[in-house]
Write an enzyme that holds these catalytic residues in place. Structure first.
Site, PDB file in Angstrom:
ATOM      1  N   ASP A  67       0.824  -1.217   0.000  1.00  0.00           N
ATOM      2  CA  ASP A  67       0.000   0.000   0.000  1.00  0.00           C
ATOM      3  C   ASP A  67       0.852   1.258   0.000  1.00  0.00           C
ATOM      4  OD1 ASP A  67       0.941  -0.436   2.576  1.00  0.00           O
ATOM      5  OD2 ASP A  67      -1.023  -0.886   3.418  1.00  0.00           O
ATOM      6  N   ASN A 136      -7.600  -2.955  14.065  1.00  0.00           N
ATOM      7  CA  ASN A 136      -8.983  -3.202  13.632  1.00  0.00           C
ATOM      8  C   ASN A 136      -9.087  -4.411  12.705  1.00  0.00           C
ATOM      9  OD1 ASN A 136      -7.848  -2.283  11.275  1.00  0.00           O
ATOM     10  ND2 ASN A 136      -9.152  -0.476  11.056  1.00  0.00           N
ATOM     11  N   HIS A 138      -7.279  -4.899   9.934  1.00  0.00           N
ATOM     12  CA  HIS A 138      -6.984  -4.665   8.513  1.00  0.00           C
ATOM     13  C   HIS A 138      -5.699  -5.384   8.106  1.00  0.00           C
ATOM     14  CE1 HIS A 138      -4.592  -0.631   9.240  1.00  0.00           C
ATOM     15  NE2 HIS A 138      -3.782  -1.657   9.276  1.00  0.00           N
ATOM     16  N   GLU A 143      -9.534  -2.037   5.074  1.00  0.00           N
ATOM     17  CA  GLU A 143     -10.161  -1.707   6.348  1.00  0.00           C
ATOM     18  C   GLU A 143     -11.452  -2.529   6.520  1.00  0.00           C
ATOM     19  OE1 GLU A 143      -8.303  -0.088   8.243  1.00  0.00           O
ATOM     20  OE2 GLU A 143      -8.034   2.031   7.747  1.00  0.00           O
TER      21      GLU A 143
HETATM   22  P1  PGA Z   1       2.192  -1.927  12.548  1.00  0.00           P
HETATM   23  O1  PGA Z   1       0.993  -1.810  11.512  1.00  0.00           O
HETATM   24  O2  PGA Z   1       3.074  -3.007  12.033  1.00  0.00           O
HETATM   25  O3  PGA Z   1       2.849  -0.582  12.524  1.00  0.00           O
HETATM   26  O4  PGA Z   1       1.595  -2.263  13.867  1.00  0.00           O
HETATM   27  C1  PGA Z   1       0.424  -2.962  11.000  1.00  0.00           C
HETATM   28  C2  PGA Z   1      -0.742  -2.603  10.127  1.00  0.00           C
HETATM   29  O5  PGA Z   1      -1.375  -1.557  10.357  1.00  0.00           O
HETATM   30  O6  PGA Z   1      -1.041  -3.380   9.211  1.00  0.00           O
END
Ligand code: PGA
Length: 245
Positions: A67, A136, A138, A143
């Site tokens: 992304d 959450n 995702h 999302e």
């Molecule tokens: P993080 O993010 O590795 O910074 O916890 C993971 C994500 O949001 O997919």
């Protein structure tokens, strides 16, 4: 789905890096799907160490990242392109000609998403996709929603994602973008192998839903249960809400 509980991020990074290094040593032109965020950083450090010791070359791999934020150019310290350059690609012999990113700086989002889809297809498909998971649920920036997206698309980020990531933007006096481009769930599910890394108490709910909950787009990661080759690496904190297994 294999769920492997380890003591901490260091142990996880040793295991995850070994899988990736073995893959690249077996097939030097492997196609690797990379993730950004805090979760894979230690794993990338292990890969850099292996590269420095001459145990692996990344020169021939093709990369796809999950992304990118809409509106950020590649040199912005908070772009995911910059993150990958800083945390892995620029510290190894990755060939930047073979680095693929969704561009957050385009006029036509549909064309950009179609271009990325075609690139993934033309590469022969992703051999290993690395994932983190949002609080959450995702994956990439898919999302929670009413449906699973197939290919890349533009997404409005949820408040929980903004809450989790805005610290990186505040640190440099910027406002976090509200939109991103992300690979779809279909793109992720078509990867031949998937490694998901989660550490810390903040991920415990999401890991419980992923491992024990139903498959639902309300928790996008839950679809990974339907994939034939997924390894979930969790530390004790992120595994703390899991029942006896
Ligand atoms: P993080 O993010 O590795 O910074 O916890 C993971 C994500 O949001 O997919």
């Amino acid at each position: 789905m294999r769920v492997i509980v380890l003591d901490d991020a260091i142990q996880i990074s040793n295991e995850a890096a070994e899988i990736i290094i073995k893959q690249v040593n077996k097939k030097r032109d492997s196609v690797i799907g990379f993730a950004t965020g805090a979760s894979p950083v230690e794993t990338y450090k292990r890969i850099i160490e292996s590269y420095e010791k001459g145990e692996v070359t990344l020169k021939h791999i093709t990369t796809f990242n999950l992304d990118e934020y809409v509106g950020l150019d590649r040199e912005n310290v908070n772009s995911y392109y910059y993150f990958m350059k800083d945390n892995l690609f620029g510290k190894t012999d990755v060939d930047f000609e073979k680095v693929n990113f969704l561009s957050g700086q385009i006029d036509n989002i549909d064309e950009e998403c179609a271009r990325y889809s075609a690139k993934i297809r033309e590469s022969g498909g992703i051999d290993i996709q690395i994932l983190g998971i949002g609080t959450n649920g995702h994956i990439g920036f898919n999302e929670p929603s009413d449906n699973f997206a197939d290919g890349p698309f533009a997404v409005k980020l949820t408040q929980s994602t903004i809450d989790a990531n805005s610290k990186y933007f505040e640190a440099v006096g910027d406002k976090m973008p509200e939109y991103a481009l992300t690979m779809g769930i279909g793109d992720i599910m078509r990867a031949k192998r998937i490694i998901l890394i989660a550490t810390g108490k903040s991920k415990a709910e999401a890991i419980k839903k992923l491992v024990e909950g139903e498959v639902t787009p309300a928790c996008p990661a839950s679809i990974l249960k339907l994939h034939a080759d997924v390894t979930v690496f969790v530390d004790k904190d992120s595994a703390s809400l899991l029942g006896d297994r």
